[in-house]
Design a protein around this motif. Sequence first.
Motif, short mmCIF file in Angstrom:
data_model
loop_
_atom_site.label_atom_id
_atom_site.label_comp_id
_atom_site.label_asym_id
_atom_site.label_seq_id
_atom_site.Cartn_x
_atom_site.Cartn_y
_atom_site.Cartn_z
N PRO A 317 0.77 -1.05 -0.29
CA PRO A 317 0.07 -0.37 0.06
C PRO A 317 0.86 1.38 0.03
O PRO A 317 0.27 2.04 -0.65
N ASP A 318 2.05 1.22 0.33
CA ASP A 318 2.92 2.57 0.60
C ASP A 318 3.36 2.81 -0.94
O ASP A 318 3.31 4.04 -1.17
N CYS A 319 3.54 1.53 -1.81
CA CYS A 319 4.36 1.80 -2.75
C CYS A 319 2.90 2.46 -3.79
O CYS A 319 3.45 3.04 -4.95
N LEU A 320 1.57 1.43 -3.01
CA LEU A 320 0.64 1.98 -4.38
C LEU A 320 0.50 4.23 -4.34
O LEU A 320 0.02 4.19 -4.98
N GLU A 321 0.84 4.02 -2.87
CA GLU A 321 -0.14 5.60 -2.30
C GLU A 321 0.87 6.34 -3.12
O GLU A 321 0.77 7.56 -3.38
N LYS A 322 3.01 5.56 -3.90
CA LYS A 322 3.44 6.77 -4.21
C LYS A 322 2.84 6.93 -5.13
O LYS A 322 3.10 8.10 -5.89
N LEU A 323 2.78 5.48 -5.99
CA LEU A 323 2.28 5.47 -7.75
C LEU A 323 1.68 6.39 -7.69
O LEU A 323 1.27 7.56 -8.89
N HIS A 324 0.26 6.64 -6.79
CA HIS A 324 -0.71 7.86 -6.85
C HIS A 324 -0.45 8.65 -6.23
O HIS A 324 -1.05 9.44 -8.11
N GLU A 325 0.26 9.28 -6.11
CA GLU A 325 0.30 10.25 -5.81
C GLU A 325 1.21 11.61 -7.20
O GLU A 325 1.35 12.01 -7.48
N ASN A 326 2.08 9.91 -7.98
CA ASN A 326 3.10 10.71 -8.75
C ASN A 326 2.32 9.98 -10.04
O ASN A 326 3.10 10.00 -11.68
N LYS A 327 0.98 10.09 -10.21
CA LYS A 327 0.78 9.28 -11.66
C LYS A 327 0.95 9.85 -12.34
O LYS A 327 0.61 9.10 -14.20
N GLU A 328 0.87 11.48 -12.80
CA GLU A 328 0.91 11.82 -12.83
C GLU A 328 2.16 12.02 -14.44
O GLU A 328 2.13 11.87 -15.79
N LYS A 329 3.22 12.15 -13.94
CA LYS A 329 4.94 11.90 -14.18
C LYS A 329 4.44 10.54 -14.55
O LYS A 329 5.50 10.53 -16.14
N TYR A 330 4.15 9.66 -14.62
CA TYR A 330 4.23 7.57 -15.29
C TYR A 330 3.95 8.23 -16.35
O TYR A 330 3.94 7.81 -17.67
N ILE A 331 2.59 8.78 -16.36
CA ILE A 331 1.07 8.50 -17.51
C ILE A 331 2.13 9.14 -18.14
O ILE A 331 2.24 9.28 -19.60
N LYS A 332 2.88 10.53 -18.19
CA LYS A 332 3.57 11.85 -19.01
C LYS A 332 4.18 10.85 -20.10
O LYS A 332 4.93 10.57 -21.23
N ALA A 333 4.98 10.19 -18.91
CA ALA A 333 6.49 8.98 -19.55
C ALA A 333 5.71 8.46 -20.52
O ALA A 333 6.38 7.94 -22.00
N MET A 334 5.27 7.76 -20.79
CA MET A 334 4.18 6.83 -21.03
C MET A 334 3.66 6.89 -22.43
O MET A 334 4.11 6.35 -23.20
N GLU A 335 3.16 8.15 -22.60
CA GLU A 335 2.62 8.46 -23.56
C GLU A 335 3.28 9.72 -24.39
O GLU A 335 3.52 9.44 -25.68
#
Length: 358
Positions: A317-335
């Motif tokens: 859950p900690d890792c998921l929370e961090k992913l959630h907070e930074n989700k835009e960064k990951y979506i941008k990289a994938m885009e």
Amino acid sequence: MAKILLTGGGTAGHVTANLALLGELREKHTIYYMGSKDGIEKELAEKAGLPYFGISTGKLRRYFSLRNLTDPFRVIGGFFQARKQIQAWKIDLVFSKGGFVAVPVIFAAASLGIPIICHESDFTPGLANKLTIPFTKKICCNFQETVSLLPKGKAVCTGAPIREELLQGSREEGLSLCSFSGEKPVLMVIGGSLGSVAINTAVRENIESLGQNYDIIHICGKKNEDKSLSDLAYYRQFPYVNEELADLYQAADFVISRAGANVIYEILALKKPNILIPLPKKASRGDQILNAESFSAQGFSVVLPQEELEENPAVLPDCLEKLHENKEKYIKAMEASKERDGRKNVLAVIQSVLDGKS
Ligand SMILES: CC(=O)N[C@H]1[C@@H](OP(=O)(O)OP(=O)(O)OC[C@H]2O[C@@H](n3ccc(=O)[nH]c3=O)[C@H](O)[C@@H]2O)O[C@H](CO)[C@@H](O)[C@@H]1O
């Protein structure tokens, strides 16, 4: 019109990439499938309406088993069965997605002088593909880096062939399949085609805390359902999904997954922020670790080693929370990623070999 034989199996990952090519291949050619007598490839190929021929095959085990002594004889038997059927079907070209079941098929095709193309979806080549490389005309790869590990001139980076229908799901259908309202973000957990006991355990140990923030779709693998959790409104378990996967993917806001070479490219194509928990080295040759590291280096994924999860399941859950907070960064990289149309590229390689240009 050519007669093309598809082969590959053992796990779904060695079959779904083959099936991704079917639509276009069938428009021009006659397609057949060869694999083991009772593997997942038989079920999936027959479901896709392909003429199927099962041969005796062995398995590559990284542990002691008496069957390691008898398997070579089964593979030799499989070679002769495959050879006979390839002649009966008058096959013009073999396309292999790998897995140990493909080895006797490729040797049989090679002994008949039939052109062979194989597809290596992992970062480093698997043993089945390594054994058969000398007999192949072309090796299609998912990862650019893999090309340099293979004989010059043979290997080409095509990208991953992804089933077209997987990209056309409906979020509403996915939510309704799970009876979720869509008010909470949806977390999808997929432990590879066979499910993953380690991931299942970690998710279930954290089920209450995860369920406070997410509705959870859990594709847990056949015979891995936990009936005691069936009544939770925020948690839906599926042993294995076929057509429903496209809708479930669309419903998902976040994905936790193994790092199988097909599933990660599907997640990338769908631009889902994700945590990858690769199959550890003790259970494999470490291919998923390299797949996951490559995705992490490109900014697409967070990698959570299974050992960390086993030591302390609360990291999930900690890792998921961090992913959630930074989700835009990951979506941008994938885009921003330079996506290859794996299906189109592999089909072009097949056509060029059929035309005698490769
Ligand atoms: C344990 C093992 O040997 N794993 C290997 C296997 O993984 P595995 O077969 O699990 O492969 P992948 O994750 O690459 O692919 C799974 C495929 O099954 C599909 N799917 C999965 C679950 C489901 O319910 N329905 C469904 O259709 C996914 O959409 C995907 O297309 O092959 C991969 C590709 O060589 C390797 O990277 C993995 O290391």
